[in-house]
Design an enzyme around this catalytic site. Structure first.
Site, PDB file in Angstrom:
ATOM      1  CE  LYS A  54      -3.987  -1.990   2.442  1.00  0.00           C
ATOM      2  NZ  LYS A  54      -4.758  -1.966   3.703  1.00  0.00           N
ATOM      3  CB  SER A  70      -1.850   0.983   8.728  1.00  0.00           C
ATOM      4  OG  SER A  70      -2.020   0.088   9.793  1.00  0.00           O
ATOM      5  CG  ASP A  71      -3.642  -4.848   5.669  1.00  0.00           C
ATOM      6  OD1 ASP A  71      -4.537  -4.305   4.993  1.00  0.00           O
ATOM      7  OD2 ASP A  71      -3.635  -6.073   5.917  1.00  0.00           O
ATOM      8  CB  THR A  72      -5.918  -4.033  10.877  1.00  0.00           C
ATOM      9  OG1 THR A  72      -5.234  -2.825  11.192  1.00  0.00           O
ATOM     10  CG2 THR A  72      -6.330  -4.735  12.158  1.00  0.00           C
TER      11      THR A  72
END
Length: 189
Positions: A54, A70-72
């Site tokens: 990203k 960010s990634d969750t």
């Protein structure tokens, strides 16, 4: 307020979390990437790759700019919980999480103005109470889960969490300690 960076996310929760620590991106530009996990990819590898991809996607369009991504993901056992596409899928997820401890992994990536990426991974354990079928149905019908993987802890579901071992902001979508360290390290002022 610190704002000489781009946020590569459309998440309103991430923007609000950044404001809490006095960081406000001057631009928000979501990344358009393929988010399918690779075969045999571990959840921690997947979430770190997503955050990096990203950030790289947006940084390629803005050479010399600082980019935050960010990634969750929610992980139950070794299974990555993906975004539900229907009420039926969400009901299955809630049954899976009911009465169990699961992990929420959030990776944060900052690409500095020289194009160097720095990455941090935050892992939080969540102990969920055993949910009744009525609680599950009420939660599914609330539709708070739409657009996120698994659930939103900052809503109704927060009342079902018995224990959080780690970062609450990481569960919401942006671990603030790690994020601040990366932004300051990249020269955000």
């Amino acid at each position: 307020m610190n704002k000489n960076f781009i946020l590569a996310s459309q998440s309103q929760q991430r923007k609000e979390l950044l404001k809490q620590i006095n960081f406000n991106p001057y631009k928000v530009e979501p990344a358009d990437i393929d988010e399918k996990p690779h075969i045999n990819e571990k959840p921690s590898q997947y979430v770190k790759r997503m955050a990096l991809e990203k950030a790289e996607c947006v940084a390629k369009k803005h050479i010399g700019e600082i980019v935050l991504a960010s990634d969750t993901v929610i992980v139950c056992g070794t299974k990555i919980i993906q975004k539900s596409k229907s009420h039926c899928e969400q009901k299955k997820i809630m049954n899976l999480l009911s009465g169990r401890t699961h992990k929420v992994l959030t990776a944060v990536c900052v690409i500095n103005s020289f194009g160097k990426a720095s990455l941090r991974l935050n892992t939080t354990k969540i102990k969920m109470k055993k949910l009744s079928q009525k609680e599950i149905l009420d939660y599914v019908e609330s539709e708070e889960w739409i657009g996120c993987a698994g659930y939103r802890i900052e809503g109704i579901l927060g009342g079902f969490v018995q224990q959080i071992m780690g970062s609450y902001s990481g569960v919401v979508g942006l671990p603030l300690y790690e994020t601040r360290c990366l932004l300051v390290g990249a020269g955000v002022h």
